[in-house]
Write a protein that holds these residues in place. Structure first.
Motif, PDB file in Angstrom:
ATOM      1  N   UNK A  42       0.829  -1.207   0.000  1.00 47.27           N
ATOM      2  CA  UNK A  42       0.000   0.000   0.000  1.00 47.27           C
ATOM      3  C   UNK A  42       0.861   1.254   0.000  1.00 47.27           C
ATOM      4  N   UNK A  43       2.017   1.183   0.632  1.00 47.84           N
ATOM      5  CA  UNK A  43       2.975   2.285   0.579  1.00 47.84           C
ATOM      6  C   UNK A  43       3.370   2.541  -0.879  1.00 47.84           C
ATOM      7  N   UNK A  44       3.662   1.477  -1.598  1.00 44.15           N
ATOM      8  CA  UNK A  44       4.027   1.593  -3.014  1.00 44.15           C
ATOM      9  C   UNK A  44       2.846   2.101  -3.837  1.00 44.15           C
ATOM     10  N   UNK A  45       1.623   1.681  -3.497  1.00 44.38           N
ATOM     11  CA  UNK A  45       0.435   2.137  -4.220  1.00 44.38           C
ATOM     12  C   UNK A  45       0.222   3.638  -4.065  1.00 44.38           C
ATOM     13  N   UNK A  46       0.794   4.204  -3.012  1.00 47.13           N
ATOM     14  CA  UNK A  46       0.712   5.649  -2.769  1.00 47.13           C
ATOM     15  C   UNK A  46       1.912   6.387  -3.365  1.00 47.13           C
ATOM     16  N   UNK A  47       2.670   5.694  -4.206  1.00 48.65           N
ATOM     17  CA  UNK A  47       3.853   6.259  -4.882  1.00 48.65           C
ATOM     18  C   UNK A  47       4.971   6.570  -3.908  1.00 48.65           C
ATOM     19  N   UNK A  48       5.042   5.756  -2.831  1.00 48.73           N
ATOM     20  CA  UNK A  48       6.126   5.893  -1.866  1.00 48.73           C
ATOM     21  C   UNK A  48       6.057   7.207  -1.103  1.00 48.73           C
ATOM     22  N   UNK A 134      -4.217   7.992  -6.841  1.00 46.99           N
ATOM     23  CA  UNK A 134      -4.233   6.779  -6.022  1.00 46.99           C
ATOM     24  C   UNK A 134      -5.495   5.981  -6.352  1.00 46.99           C
ATOM     25  N   UNK A 135      -5.325   4.714  -6.619  1.00 41.15           N
ATOM     26  CA  UNK A 135      -6.452   3.840  -6.942  1.00 41.15           C
ATOM     27  C   UNK A 135      -7.450   3.813  -5.789  1.00 41.15           C
TER      28      UNK A 135
END
Length: 156
Positions: A42-48, A134-135
């Protein structure tokens, strides 16, 4: 960066640049109000961290300008709020960050936050997450961590 001194079960720290001093408190990740996800998905899904930083900046700018809740943010330590929000979101999303802010009840004490204020805050966060691209499913993962904090933030 931080000087930690243990005294009477509380921790004092040097004041980061641009922030106002606060009363000493125990610094611990549990102050973030929820446990983090065990994966960095989820951290990666938020673009770090850069994505989280952009979301928090946009979110805070929108809150301050918001005619419904902007007054709540007046006379608050904007620099500290932005820093600790970035830490909190990174921590909750499994980004490996430490959370150095106060617990949710203490951080929002005597602010007079009402349910309508909390709802406006959530709408502003959703707007900032959409702006970052963010998806929807990832947005819901963060909101699921934050939603139970309502009981510690809303006072009336």
């Amino acid at each position: 960066m931080f000087l930690l001194l243990l005294a009477s079960a509380q921790v004092s720290m040097t004041v980061p640049a641009g922030e106002e001093p606060v009363e000493p408190y125990v610094i611990q990740d549990s102050n973030a109000g929820a446990t983090p996800y065990k994966t960095d998905r989820w951290f990666k899904a938020f673009h770090g961290q850069p994505g989280i930083d952009r979301i928090v900046e946009s979110f805070m700018d929108r809150n301050i300008a918001d005619p419904v809740i902007g007054e709540i943010f007046k006379n608050q330590d904007d620099v500290r709020i932005r820093r600790t929000l970035k830490e909190q979101i990174c921590y909750l999303l499994g980004g490996g960050c430490a959370y150095t802010g106060r617990d949710m009840k203490g951080a929002h004490q005597n602010m007079g936050v009402q349910t309508a204020d909390f709802n406006a805050l959530v709408e502003n966060l959703q707007w900032a997450m959409r702006e970052e691209g963010i998806a929807f499913a990832a947005q819901n993962k963060l909101l699921a961590k934050l939603a139970p904090m309502k009981r510690d933030v809303v006072e009336r």
